[in-house]
Design a protein around this motif. Structure first.
Motif, mmCIF file in Angstrom:
data_model
loop_
_atom_site.group_PDB
_atom_site.id
_atom_site.type_symbol
_atom_site.label_atom_id
_atom_site.label_comp_id
_atom_site.label_asym_id
_atom_site.label_seq_id
_atom_site.Cartn_x
_atom_site.Cartn_y
_atom_site.Cartn_z
ATOM 1 N N LEU A 191 125.276 -35.947 75.025
ATOM 2 C CA LEU A 191 125.427 -35.140 76.239
ATOM 3 C C LEU A 191 124.082 -34.547 76.600
ATOM 4 O O LEU A 191 123.446 -33.876 75.787
ATOM 5 C CB LEU A 191 126.455 -34.024 76.029
ATOM 6 C CG LEU A 191 126.642 -33.052 77.210
ATOM 7 C CD1 LEU A 191 127.278 -33.794 78.382
ATOM 8 C CD2 LEU A 191 127.496 -31.856 76.812
ATOM 9 N N ASN A 192 123.644 -34.808 77.837
ATOM 10 C CA ASN A 192 122.420 -34.191 78.344
ATOM 11 C C ASN A 192 122.796 -32.883 79.015
ATOM 12 O O ASN A 192 123.374 -32.866 80.097
ATOM 13 C CB ASN A 192 121.718 -35.130 79.336
ATOM 14 C CG ASN A 192 120.363 -34.610 79.760
ATOM 15 O OD1 ASN A 192 120.159 -33.411 79.933
ATOM 16 N ND2 ASN A 192 119.417 -35.516 79.943
ATOM 17 N N THR A 193 122.493 -31.769 78.374
ATOM 18 C CA THR A 193 122.936 -30.474 78.889
ATOM 19 C C THR A 193 122.250 -30.102 80.194
ATOM 20 O O THR A 193 122.756 -29.275 80.944
ATOM 21 C CB THR A 193 122.674 -29.364 77.852
ATOM 22 O OG1 THR A 193 121.277 -29.332 77.540
ATOM 23 C CG2 THR A 193 123.448 -29.634 76.568
ATOM 24 N N ALA A 194 121.100 -30.725 80.490
ATOM 25 C CA ALA A 194 120.402 -30.428 81.733
ATOM 26 C C ALA A 194 120.991 -31.192 82.908
ATOM 27 O O ALA A 194 120.741 -30.846 84.061
ATOM 28 C CB ALA A 194 118.919 -30.756 81.599
ATOM 29 N N ALA A 195 121.768 -32.243 82.628
ATOM 30 C CA ALA A 195 122.305 -33.091 83.697
ATOM 31 C C ALA A 195 123.675 -32.634 84.187
ATOM 32 O O ALA A 195 124.175 -33.156 85.185
ATOM 33 C CB ALA A 195 122.391 -34.537 83.212
ATOM 34 N N ILE A 196 124.291 -31.679 83.496
ATOM 35 C CA ILE A 196 125.634 -31.211 83.858
ATOM 36 C C ILE A 196 125.518 -29.851 84.541
ATOM 37 O O ILE A 196 124.846 -28.953 84.014
ATOM 38 C CB ILE A 196 126.532 -31.078 82.605
ATOM 39 C CG1 ILE A 196 126.525 -32.372 81.799
ATOM 40 C CG2 ILE A 196 127.952 -30.694 83.006
ATOM 41 C CD1 ILE A 196 127.134 -33.550 82.495
ATOM 42 N N PRO A 197 126.150 -29.670 85.709
ATOM 43 C CA PRO A 197 126.119 -28.352 86.358
ATOM 44 C C PRO A 197 126.648 -27.265 85.431
ATOM 45 O O PRO A 197 127.547 -27.502 84.620
ATOM 46 C CB PRO A 197 127.035 -28.539 87.579
ATOM 47 C CG PRO A 197 127.034 -30.007 87.848
ATOM 48 C CD PRO A 197 126.885 -30.665 86.507
ATOM 49 N N LYS A 198 126.081 -26.081 85.561
ATOM 50 C CA LYS A 198 126.426 -24.983 84.658
ATOM 51 C C LYS A 198 127.924 -24.723 84.634
ATOM 52 O O LYS A 198 128.506 -24.467 83.576
ATOM 53 C CB LYS A 198 125.681 -23.721 85.107
ATOM 54 C CG LYS A 198 126.012 -22.483 84.291
ATOM 55 C CD LYS A 198 125.271 -21.252 84.807
ATOM 56 C CE LYS A 198 125.676 -20.004 84.041
ATOM 57 N NZ LYS A 198 124.988 -18.801 84.555
ATOM 58 N N ASP A 199 128.575 -24.795 85.803
ATOM 59 C CA ASP A 199 130.001 -24.484 85.875
ATOM 60 C C ASP A 199 130.863 -25.505 85.144
ATOM 61 O O ASP A 199 132.001 -25.217 84.785
ATOM 62 C CB ASP A 199 130.448 -24.402 87.347
ATOM 63 C CG ASP A 199 129.780 -23.245 88.085
ATOM 64 O OD1 ASP A 199 129.317 -22.311 87.402
ATOM 65 O OD2 ASP A 199 129.714 -23.282 89.323
ATOM 66 N N LEU A 200 130.339 -26.715 84.946
ATOM 67 C CA LEU A 200 131.118 -27.770 84.300
ATOM 68 C C LEU A 200 130.723 -27.985 82.835
ATOM 69 O O LEU A 200 131.461 -28.627 82.090
ATOM 70 C CB LEU A 200 130.942 -29.090 85.063
ATOM 71 C CG LEU A 200 131.405 -29.116 86.516
ATOM 72 C CD1 LEU A 200 131.130 -30.491 87.119
ATOM 73 C CD2 LEU A 200 132.881 -28.772 86.623
ATOM 74 N N LEU A 201 129.581 -27.447 82.453
ATOM 75 C CA LEU A 201 129.062 -27.744 81.116
ATOM 76 C C LEU A 201 129.972 -27.214 80.015
ATOM 77 O O LEU A 201 130.193 -27.885 79.002
ATOM 78 C CB LEU A 201 127.661 -27.166 80.962
ATOM 79 C CG LEU A 201 126.949 -27.446 79.637
ATOM 80 C CD1 LEU A 201 126.870 -28.945 79.389
ATOM 81 C CD2 LEU A 201 125.553 -26.838 79.649
#
Length: 522
Positions: A191-201
């Motif tokens: 999982l790339n944590t920078a590629a997922i919007p904060k609200d969905l992470l």
């Protein structure tokens, strides 16, 4: 693609699901009891399994346990009555993908099966890519240190923090750590944590319960549950939002977490490997990263060298990527000449291994011959990476070879063994002639005038070995002048000829030769 198995003692449910999935062009195979499905597992496997919980004889939970033990990558959807929600919780703890509560909406059921199917195919692609990926390539001393570290960690379950510039292959190292660990037979989830919007992470990491937020129409497993028993790779961990860092710290501390909107604590048996290109110590000092989480992640640190630190590996990486790209396209692999290889090895390549791989893909598709020379490489590689010259473009007409006059070739790029001088001259870009690097004299050009741009383009073409420099650049120059003059005179070619100081017949002939459109008689 393998069929979707439907296991239910209710014939009407099997029939309805079979027909609905057939309309989606999906192949199904049905069983009236769990025992028959378990017997069929001896000779075949489903792409997705849909099973009722309560059936005569063997239950759906037993079937779930069996298939997860034998084929952990197969998504299992459990069908349950509302009164069996406790069983549904048990199903999730046993590794179920989702559940369908009776009575269920048929469209939602098909949508859920589609999601499970996508998940299954995605896992297969990851496994195939992992199987096709060779051991990490590298003979440089810096890479040998990395290999030794992977070997020492082969029987360990400790958390690892991988640092290094973007494109150095951090995920490849994480996969190698997983492959050589006791968890190798279990899932590897990235999982790339920078590629997922904060609200969905948060939901991506920990999953969510049905109704936890708007749009959460069904419960969903997060990456921690998907990686159960295996490895979870968290890329770009330095970009994780501060509030989520607290939740991650709890999982790393005691191994428990809650789904979003959930009230039941779930146990995570997962090895976490994190990676970042950022300096986490600096982010801790700036208050952007939790210090306690940093220390929890920084149990074992592996630093990957940039490609600039392992230039001796560029030739073997280049040959590997060219062979890989040729295989994917079904063509013969191209060969890079010694001069071109020396040139590539001298590039800065800020994108590291990833940029080199992209370059090899470009060469496979775009380079004209089987043996690639310097002149066949992308022209943007001729531009100084760290300080590009002012970029101006003089577009050519459609006649002749067309093209554009671009900014300069850097000596550091063109001849990796020569660096810029000091003082004022050192700030200028030098372009080598077409002779060998040992005998060539640098041409110093002024990057501030349009004339220098022509000099730069001419030098670039001479280095490539072009023999029609005067004709090509001359046509571009004439085309640019005539087009600008026609624009100034609103297309009247006689007026344009007068403004340019040439005859009417001359401009008419030039317009035809250069293929310039939009001209009209006065």
């Amino acid at each position: 693609m393998k069929p979707i198995w439907i296991v239910d003692d209710d014939e009407s449910i099997r029939w309805v699901l079979e027909k609905a999935l057939a309309r989606e062009n999906l192949v199904t195979k049905s069983f009236s009891n769990a025992r028959d499905a378990m017997d069929a597992l001896q000779s075949s496997t489903p792409q997705v399994l849909v099973s009722d919980i309560r059936m005569p004889g063997t239950s759906g939970l037993e079937l779930l346990q069996t298939i997860k033990a034998q084929h952990p990558g197969v998504p299992v959807i459990i069908i349950t009555a509302f009164s069996d929600l406790d069983s549904a919780v048990a199903a999730f703890q046993g590794g179920a993908f989702e559940y369908l509560a009776k009575p269920f909406d048929l469209e939602k059921a098909v949508e859920l099966i589609r999601r499970a199917l996508d998940e299954s195919l995605r896992e297969i692609n990851i496994e195939q890519a992992s199987a096709e990926t060779p051991e990490i390539l590298g003979q440089a001393p810096a890479m040998q240190d990395v290999f030794r570290a992977i070997g020492r960690l082969s029987q360990s379950h400790v958390t690892v923090l991988i640092t290094g510039e973007s494109g150095t292959g951090k995920e490849l190292v994480a996969r190698a750590l997983h492959k050589h660990s006791p968890r190798a037979s279990q899932p590897f989830i990235a999982l790339n944590t920078a590629a997922i919007p904060k609200d969905l992470l948060e939901s991506e990491l920990f999953g969510h319960e049905r109704g936890a937020f708007t749009g959460a129409q069904a419960s969903r497993r997060g990456r921690f549950e998907q990686a159960e028993g295996g490895t979870l790779f968290l890329d770009e961990i330095g970009d994780m939002p501060f509030d989520l860092q607290t939740r991650l710290l709890r999982v790393l501390s005691d191994g428990h977490f809650y789904r979003v909107g959930g009230h039941q604590s779930l146990k995570a048996n997962v090895r976490v490997i994190a990676a970042t290109h950022q300096n986490l110590e600096t982010r801790v000092r700036e208050g952007l990263f939790r210090e306690d989480l940093y220390h929890r992640l920084n149990v074992i640190r592996l630093r990957l060298p940039s490609l600039r630190e392992r230039r001796e590996d560029i030739p073997i990486l280049t040959r590997h990527f060219l062979g890989q790209s040729a295989k994917q396209l079904g063509v013969e692999s191209k060969r890079v000449s010694d001069n071109a290889m020396r040139f590539i090895s001298g590039l800065d390549l800020p994108g590291n291994v990833r940029q080199l791989e992209n370059l090899c893909n470009w060469i496979t598709v775009m380079a004209p011959g089987q043996t690639v020379e310097i002149k066949d490489l992308p022209q943007e590689l001729m531009v100084q990476n760290d300080k590009p010259l002012a970029h101006e473009t003089i577009s050519g007409g459609s006649g002749g070879s067309g093209g554009s006059i671009n900014s300069a070739v850097s000596t550091a790029q063109f001849d990796p063994h020569v660096s810029s001088g000091s003082g004022a001259a050192g700030t200028e870009d030098c372009i080598r002639s077409g002779r060998s690097p040992e005998t060539a004299s640098p041409i110093v050009v002024d990057s501030k005038t349009w004339v220098s741009l022509i000099e730069i383009e001419a030098a670039t073409m001479l280095v490539r070995g072009d023999t029609d420099v005067m004709d090509v650049l001359g046509r571009q120059f004439e085309s640019a002048l005539i087009r600008i003059a026609l624009k100034h005179t609103h297309g009247r070619k006689n007026d344009a000829a007068i403004r340019l100081g040439i005859g009417r017949n001359t401009i008419t002939r030039k317009i035809q030769e250069l293929g310039i459109a939009g001209a009209k008689d006065d």
